[in-house]
Each structure stands twice: as C-alpha cells, then as structure tokens.
Design an enzyme around this catalytic site. Sequence first.
Site, PDB file in Angstrom:
ATOM      1  N   HIS A 127       0.815  -1.225   0.000  1.00 41.36           N
ATOM      2  CA  HIS A 127       0.000   0.000   0.000  1.00 41.36           C
ATOM      3  C   HIS A 127       0.850   1.279   0.000  1.00 41.36           C
ATOM      4  O   HIS A 127       0.322   2.360  -0.295  1.00 41.36           O
ATOM      5  CB  HIS A 127      -0.922   0.042   1.227  1.00 41.36           C
ATOM      6  CG  HIS A 127      -2.024  -0.964   1.203  1.00 41.36           C
ATOM      7  ND1 HIS A 127      -2.848  -1.151   0.116  1.00 41.36           N
ATOM      8  CD2 HIS A 127      -2.437  -1.851   2.160  1.00 41.36           C
ATOM      9  CE1 HIS A 127      -3.730  -2.111   0.395  1.00 41.36           C
ATOM     10  NE2 HIS A 127      -3.490  -2.552   1.623  1.00 41.36           N
ATOM     11  N   ASP A 134      -3.033 -10.532  -2.315  1.00 41.83           N
ATOM     12  CA  ASP A 134      -3.589 -10.010  -1.073  1.00 41.83           C
ATOM     13  C   ASP A 134      -5.058  -9.651  -1.286  1.00 41.83           C
ATOM     14  O   ASP A 134      -5.470  -9.304  -2.404  1.00 41.83           O
ATOM     15  CB  ASP A 134      -2.808  -8.761  -0.656  1.00 41.83           C
ATOM     16  CG  ASP A 134      -3.123  -8.291   0.752  1.00 41.83           C
ATOM     17  OD1 ASP A 134      -2.345  -8.612   1.662  1.00 41.83           O
ATOM     18  OD2 ASP A 134      -4.140  -7.588   0.928  1.00 41.83           O
ATOM     19  N   HIS A 141      -6.554  -7.074  -0.376  1.00 40.62           N
ATOM     20  CA  HIS A 141      -6.656  -5.648  -0.677  1.00 40.62           C
ATOM     21  C   HIS A 141      -5.801  -5.281  -1.880  1.00 40.62           C
ATOM     22  O   HIS A 141      -4.737  -5.869  -2.085  1.00 40.62           O
ATOM     23  CB  HIS A 141      -6.212  -4.823   0.543  1.00 40.62           C
ATOM     24  CG  HIS A 141      -6.958  -5.153   1.795  1.00 40.62           C
ATOM     25  ND1 HIS A 141      -6.397  -5.861   2.841  1.00 40.62           N
ATOM     26  CD2 HIS A 141      -8.238  -4.890   2.168  1.00 40.62           C
ATOM     27  CE1 HIS A 141      -7.287  -6.018   3.797  1.00 40.62           C
ATOM     28  NE2 HIS A 141      -8.412  -5.435   3.418  1.00 40.62           N
ATOM     29  N   ASP A 163      -4.704 -12.658   3.783  1.00 34.96           N
ATOM     30  CA  ASP A 163      -5.927 -12.140   4.389  1.00 34.96           C
ATOM     31  C   ASP A 163      -7.176 -12.416   3.563  1.00 34.96           C
ATOM     32  O   ASP A 163      -8.274 -11.989   3.925  1.00 34.96           O
ATOM     33  CB  ASP A 163      -5.809 -10.639   4.675  1.00 34.96           C
ATOM     34  CG  ASP A 163      -5.150  -9.863   3.547  1.00 34.96           C
ATOM     35  OD1 ASP A 163      -4.841 -10.457   2.499  1.00 34.96           O
ATOM     36  OD2 ASP A 163      -4.928  -8.651   3.724  1.00 34.96           O
TER      37      ASP A 163
END
Length: 494
Positions: free
Chosen positions: A273, A310, A312, A397
């Site tokens: 990120h 991931d 996200h 995740d």
Amino acid sequence: MPNLYVAHNAAPEKPSVLHKSDGSSIVLLVQHNACKLKNHGRFGSDFKFSGDGHFQKHLKSGRRYFSKSRGLSVSCSLVPSIRELTDARVIYCVAPAMGHNQEAHPESNLRVPAIVCALEKMELSPASLLKEVGCLHNLANRIEADNPWLSEHLNQHQVFFLQLNFRGSEVLELQSFSPASVEDIARVHAKAYVSGLEKSMDQASEKGIIYIDGSGPTYATATTFKESLLAAGAGITLVDSVVMPQPSTLVAASKSSQDPPMGFALIRPPGHHAIPKGPMGFCVFGNVAIAARYAQHVHGLKRVFIIDFDVHHGNGTNDAFYDDPDIFFLSTHQDGSYPGTGKIDEVGHGSGEGATLNLPLPGGSGDIAMRTVFDEVIVPSAQMFKPDIILVSAGYDGHVLDPLASLQFTTGTYYMLASNIKQLAKDLCGGRCVFFLEGGYNLSSLSYSVADSFRAFLGESSLASEFDNPAILYEEPSSKVKQALQRVKHLHSL
C-alpha cells in the site's frame, strides 16, 4: 546448513525446567517453547512462543540461548556455506519488526513469530526441534551424566527430548543480511519522504507512537525506520539468492540452474500500500516494488512480473509502475475493499498501458474462483509478458477465517497458488521467484497457509485438510466471477 548443537556447561542446581508429568515423565528443555531455542534473538527483547499458541515474556539473549539454571545452550551458526546456498530448494529471511507495534493493532508483531514457530513445529525449517519419547538412561551419558540429581531422573523416567530433524539442504534461512540502503528505497519512494521518516524517529522515541503523513493513518515507533529498511533488505537479499552466485553477497542459484530455490521474505511492516510519496494502510516502504527496481538495476533483469493476491488492492505497487512497460503488475483483490482502488479498467498509462491488470473479485469468491483466475488470467498474462523474474505480494488475508475481509480462500487455495506460481516461474524465467509477506491477520490461518506454501515449494503434499473446515464455506458467486473474468480477458486480449 546452520548446525544446532547442545553444549555442556556448569552443573545446574535442581532445574525448574525439568518437572514430572503425570508422575511418569520429565520434560526436558521446556516442551512448550521449542521455537525460542532457535534464533531466539531475532524476535527482539522479550517474546517466546509457547506450545499453547500464546506469546509470553522471556529474556533476550541474542542468537545464542543460555540459561544457567538449565546448564544447556543451543546455538546456530549464522553464515551458511556456498554449497548450502546453491543446494537449497527454499531460502527465506525473517525480519519480524518486533519494535514496530501498536497495541491491539491487527498488523501486530506477533505475525512473523507465529509463522516461524509453525514452520518449526511442522518440520519445515532448517532444523526442527521435535519432542520424542525416549528412555532417560540413554541420554544420561550424553547430557549432564555427571550430575547426580539429573542422572537419577534420567535413569528412572522417560522424557520428551530434543531431536534435530535437519531437512538436508532443502530449506535454508539466511540470517545475515543487510538493510536496504536509502538509494534502494529511493528508486521507488521520494527522497523527501525517506529522510522525513528518518528524522521523525526522534519524535517517535519521545511519544512512543506517532502517525506519519501519507494517504492513510500509518503508525510508527522509534524502530520503524530501521526495521522497515531491514524488511526491504530481506527482499533484496532473496532476489540475489535466486539470481546468480556471488559468494560475497550470500546469493545462491545461477541463472542456468535447473531448479533454483524459491525465496520467501517473512517480513513486516508489509509494503504494497505504500505509495511513492509516503506510507499507507499499515505499509511503510514498498518492499516488492523496491525489490523489482533492484532486480532491474543490479541484476539487469529487465522484465519483472508481480503477482499480488492479497485481499486488498496493492495500490502502492500499482502507482509505482503504472507507466512502466517493463514491470507487469497483476492484482486480484476483493471488490470494494480497502483502499477502494484497483478497478478493472485501471490498466496502466502511456507506455505502460496494458502492463497493469486489476481483477476485483466479488465477496465470497473462493478456491474455485482463484483456480480459474490462475488458469485463465495469470498464466496467459505471464506467458505474453515473458518475465525475467516473478515477485509475489503474498497476502494471506483472503482466507475465510481472516477478520478483515470476506473472501473464502482456504489453506488449500494458498497451497495451489504457491505450487502453480513455482511452476510458472520454472516455465518462464528459470524458476526465479520470491514471495513477500503482505497481509494476514488471523495468526492460525496465516501460519498454516504460509507453512503449506513452503510444502508446495518443496513439492510435498498439502496438509490443508488438517486445518480447513469445508463446513464453514458457502456457495461462491460464480456468475459475478464469470462476468469479471470475461471483462478482464477482453480488456487484456487474453
């Protein structure tokens, strides 16, 4: 591989570590914390992982563990031989960032130790400490035989004792590696951000926790800067390790190797990120992006293929290479999840158009969806791009048990991804591939899934069935997945 040995020291007093269990056995060296006996120092000042799954306080003693009350020490050599490096099938680095932590934060400093302990318990580390039943009198001549109290108990009872289960040269942990340099970081991030973060460490020392400027609230402690450099350095070291032999820099497999090792950076803070101008979403430096630029600049690997699974969207990696035709960024992520980027029509800009592929998956997508995505999107994209190396932002995740999202990946899904990505790298770029830990916030599903990824790297069967519970899964949104696949395949001519 690092040699683990038991050293004799002064005769102990009646050691508290030895205790009767059900009146018939003695536990030697505390059966609950085998994990702390190996490389204890890398976990910082006061943590150990016990057999019941909890972390407890313990005294730091560096990489050499010693207790006067026990009269035993266990040590590991730090620098493996060149032969060990070249023979390995899996090479990994551990950078747990124990000082970078905020109470009750999901991205906690328990994550990497949980993984390391799982690897050791499941015999996937270079030397696992196993508890096996044996007659104490057989150990009497080897361990403290001259101690009357201990000898008596060695000859009268059975115990769980340590057995070294070396995996030959298959699995190797690189314990000696350097932090990334500011120059390495600045290939991706603005120098003003890097220098500003370093200066802010004084403030973090005073206040304990600060929030650093960026596109989202990311905390920092007094150790965040140096530990983030170390995390990035682990990734760089592993790029070295799968590229070409250079003994002075601890690199392993040659470009011509038939089966070079897979690399895995067990690191934090995560990175995907972090945008070029600052931190974001638990992430400080873009570890995989930094490694990609390093591979290009140092090793001349022009074409880098990055897979991000991931849950996200890896917006930082996306932004870093959005106009670069030589780095292909492919992200699968849950539609509508943080940070809200990674739309399907975000395909790159300028000369980089087409070298970014974003595939948002509907909530509830699981193993069936991801297997289809791999076969119909990831494989053809990689084949068309013809990479020199594959880097993976490995976020765990998406697991059905993870608290921060709502996909239905299982431990078996991650085994499949690891196995298939390994084969893809072998087919397309001589096997050169490094995984980078990103998300994953349920310690059990995280550690089991990473362990099963190691099994995939080693070509061993999955043990996902021992952890996964099919009863908690529900029907996947197959029609929505199909629509997303059709659209992305059309946009990218797959």
